[in-house]
Design a protein around this motif. Structure first.
Motif, mmCIF file in Angstrom:
data_model
loop_
_atom_site.group_PDB
_atom_site.id
_atom_site.type_symbol
_atom_site.label_atom_id
_atom_site.label_comp_id
_atom_site.label_asym_id
_atom_site.label_seq_id
_atom_site.Cartn_x
_atom_site.Cartn_y
_atom_site.Cartn_z
ATOM 1 N N LEU A 15 -39.990 52.748 22.168
ATOM 2 C CA LEU A 15 -39.961 51.296 22.374
ATOM 3 C C LEU A 15 -40.154 50.952 23.841
ATOM 4 O O LEU A 15 -40.840 49.980 24.177
ATOM 5 C CB LEU A 15 -38.639 50.728 21.851
ATOM 6 N N ALA A 16 -39.565 51.756 24.724
ATOM 7 C CA ALA A 16 -39.754 51.530 26.165
ATOM 8 C C ALA A 16 -41.229 51.641 26.532
ATOM 9 O O ALA A 16 -41.735 50.863 27.354
ATOM 10 C CB ALA A 16 -38.914 52.523 26.970
ATOM 11 N N HIS A 17 -41.938 52.598 25.926
ATOM 12 C CA HIS A 17 -43.387 52.723 26.157
ATOM 13 C C HIS A 17 -44.119 51.459 25.715
ATOM 14 O O HIS A 17 -45.062 51.013 26.384
ATOM 15 C CB HIS A 17 -43.944 53.935 25.405
ATOM 16 N N ALA A 18 -43.687 50.885 24.590
ATOM 17 C CA ALA A 18 -44.325 49.660 24.089
ATOM 18 C C ALA A 18 -44.156 48.519 25.082
ATOM 19 O O ALA A 18 -45.103 47.760 25.351
ATOM 20 C CB ALA A 18 -43.742 49.282 22.728
ATOM 21 N N PHE A 19 -42.966 48.388 25.660
ATOM 22 C CA PHE A 19 -42.728 47.351 26.673
ATOM 23 C C PHE A 19 -43.546 47.637 27.933
ATOM 24 O O PHE A 19 -44.153 46.723 28.510
ATOM 25 C CB PHE A 19 -41.237 47.286 27.028
ATOM 26 N N ALA A 20 -43.547 48.888 28.368
ATOM 27 C CA ALA A 20 -44.259 49.256 29.596
ATOM 28 C C ALA A 20 -45.756 48.992 29.466
ATOM 29 O O ALA A 20 -46.398 48.543 30.426
ATOM 30 C CB ALA A 20 -44.005 50.725 29.926
ATOM 31 N N ARG A 21 -46.285 49.249 28.288
ATOM 32 C CA ARG A 21 -47.727 49.065 28.075
ATOM 33 C C ARG A 21 -48.132 47.616 28.295
ATOM 34 O O ARG A 21 -49.242 47.322 28.741
ATOM 35 C CB ARG A 21 -48.079 49.519 26.656
ATOM 36 N N LYS A 22 -47.220 46.678 28.007
ATOM 37 C CA LYS A 22 -47.509 45.248 28.153
ATOM 38 C C LYS A 22 -46.869 44.646 29.404
ATOM 39 O O LYS A 22 -46.843 43.417 29.564
ATOM 40 C CB LYS A 22 -47.017 44.496 26.907
ATOM 41 N N ASN A 23 -46.343 45.515 30.290
ATOM 42 C CA ASN A 23 -45.737 45.049 31.543
ATOM 43 C C ASN A 23 -44.624 44.034 31.326
ATOM 44 O O ASN A 23 -44.527 43.018 32.020
ATOM 45 C CB ASN A 23 -46.802 44.457 32.480
ATOM 46 N N ILE A 24 -43.782 44.310 30.335
ATOM 47 C CA ILE A 24 -42.622 43.456 30.043
ATOM 48 C C ILE A 24 -41.372 44.169 30.547
ATOM 49 O O ILE A 24 -41.143 45.339 30.214
ATOM 50 C CB ILE A 24 -42.505 43.175 28.532
ATOM 51 N N ASP A 25 -40.572 43.481 31.333
ATOM 52 C CA ASP A 25 -39.338 44.068 31.851
ATOM 53 C C ASP A 25 -38.384 44.404 30.717
ATOM 54 O O ASP A 25 -38.165 43.588 29.811
ATOM 55 C CB ASP A 25 -38.628 43.090 32.804
ATOM 56 N N VAL A 26 -37.788 45.592 30.786
ATOM 57 C CA VAL A 26 -36.796 45.980 29.789
ATOM 58 C C VAL A 26 -35.772 46.915 30.437
ATOM 59 O O VAL A 26 -36.115 47.764 31.262
ATOM 60 C CB VAL A 26 -37.453 46.652 28.564
ATOM 61 N N THR A 27 -34.529 46.697 30.079
ATOM 62 C CA THR A 27 -33.440 47.575 30.507
ATOM 63 C C THR A 27 -33.230 48.627 29.428
ATOM 64 O O THR A 27 -33.344 48.328 28.238
ATOM 65 C CB THR A 27 -32.142 46.752 30.674
ATOM 66 N N VAL A 28 -32.923 49.862 29.842
ATOM 67 C CA VAL A 28 -32.586 50.909 28.884
ATOM 68 C C VAL A 28 -31.209 51.461 29.223
ATOM 69 O O VAL A 28 -30.823 51.536 30.397
ATOM 70 C CB VAL A 28 -33.640 52.036 28.850
ATOM 71 N N ALA A 29 -30.469 51.818 28.193
ATOM 72 C CA ALA A 29 -29.119 52.341 28.400
ATOM 73 C C ALA A 29 -28.760 53.252 27.233
ATOM 74 O O ALA A 29 -29.358 53.190 26.155
ATOM 75 C CB ALA A 29 -28.107 51.201 28.489
ATOM 76 N N SER A 30 -27.775 54.100 27.480
ATOM 77 C CA SER A 30 -27.255 54.966 26.418
ATOM 78 C C SER A 30 -25.837 55.364 26.789
ATOM 79 O O SER A 30 -25.264 54.833 27.745
ATOM 80 C CB SER A 30 -28.145 56.203 26.229
ATOM 81 N N ARG A 31 -25.287 56.315 26.065
ATOM 82 C CA ARG A 31 -23.946 56.798 26.401
ATOM 83 C C ARG A 31 -23.964 57.556 27.732
ATOM 84 O O ARG A 31 -22.946 57.701 28.380
ATOM 85 C CB ARG A 31 -23.429 57.731 25.299
ATOM 86 N N ARG A 32 -25.137 58.054 28.102
ATOM 87 C CA ARG A 32 -25.259 58.777 29.369
ATOM 88 C C ARG A 32 -25.309 57.789 30.532
ATOM 89 O O ARG A 32 -25.742 56.641 30.359
ATOM 90 C CB ARG A 32 -26.523 59.644 29.361
ATOM 91 N N PRO A 33 -24.898 58.205 31.721
ATOM 92 C CA PRO A 33 -24.953 57.302 32.868
ATOM 93 C C PRO A 33 -26.394 56.946 33.215
ATOM 94 O O PRO A 33 -27.315 57.724 32.950
ATOM 95 C CB PRO A 33 -24.279 58.099 33.994
ATOM 96 N N PRO A 34 -26.608 55.771 33.822
ATOM 97 C CA PRO A 34 -27.985 55.339 34.103
ATOM 98 C C PRO A 34 -28.768 56.305 34.982
ATOM 99 O O PRO A 34 -29.978 56.458 34.816
ATOM 100 C CB PRO A 34 -27.803 53.976 34.785
ATOM 101 N N GLU A 35 -28.073 56.977 35.903
ATOM 102 C CA GLU A 35 -28.801 57.911 36.777
ATOM 103 C C GLU A 35 -29.396 59.089 35.997
ATOM 104 O O GLU A 35 -30.389 59.690 36.427
ATOM 105 C CB GLU A 35 -27.908 58.416 37.917
#
Length: 200
Positions: A15-35
């Motif tokens: 899904l992040a690839h889909a947003f990136a392909r259209k240059n739409i800002d998106v935040t991603v997160a999970s149980r892991r730390p952002p770094e």
């Protein structure tokens, strides 16, 4: 409108690839730390930004790309989801029907996200298809959407179009939406696989 994808496994990254392909800002997160997510997020595109779960759920629209069993824990991130749109891209494949209280899986998920407008969507495509360019042989790959809140579907359909998909509204979760829900070890009615092949 701000967007976040919670869950950064195969589907979340697709899904992040889909947003990136259209240059739409998106935040991603999970149980892991952002770094821990940041290198992969940067590799997908400069507008894909890894943040903490607490920051990610500040978005207007949150896409659930976590394993089905994790949705209740995620729902605890906010005391109320009022004003949020939650797009449920999870699948309850392998979950016993009795564990869902007789509900379609997304209706079961909706109970945990108090106050949210919940839309089932982006769940019927495998990660590779979500990540790939949705324009195929002159047509657009279909995304099926269903919700018990009619007002919620329009902005999600608009997002799907922005991402290059062709949204198809299936109505309520327990009606047309039931066709693309996993049930136990079966996958909806499976009729859409043939329909999708014809669309291509």
């Amino acid at each position: 409108m701000s967007y976040a994808i919670v869950g950064f496994g195969a589907v979340g990254q697709a899904l992040a690839h889909a947003f990136a392909r259209k240059n739409i800002d998106v935040t991603v997160a999970s149980r892991r730390p952002p770094e821990a997510l940041a290198p992969q997020a940067r590799a997908i595109g400069p507008r894909v930004v890894a943040k903490s779960l607490r920051d990610a759920v500040e978005a207007d629209t949150i896409i659930l790309a976590v394993p089905f069993g994790e949705h209740r824990e995620l729902a605890k991130a906010l005391p109320s989801w009022e004003g949020k749109t939650v797009i449920d891209a999870t699948n309850a494949f392998g979950v016993l029907l009795e564990e869902l209280d007789g509900l379609p899986s997304s209706a079961f998920v909706a109970k945990a996200f108090t106050g949210a407008k919940l839309v089932k969507g982006f769940n019927h495509l495998v990660a590779a298809s979500l990540a790939a360019d949705p324009i195929v042989e002159g047509g657009h790959r279909v995304v099926f959407l269903s919700s018990d809140d009619e007002d919620a579907i329009a902005p999600v359909a608009a997002l799907a179009k922005q991402l290059g998909f062709a949204p198809v509204k299936l109505g309520k979760l327990n009606e047309g939406g039931a066709l693309v829900h996993a049930r136990g070890r079966t996958w909806g009615q499976l009729i859409f696989q043939d329909l999708f092949k014809k669309e291509q």
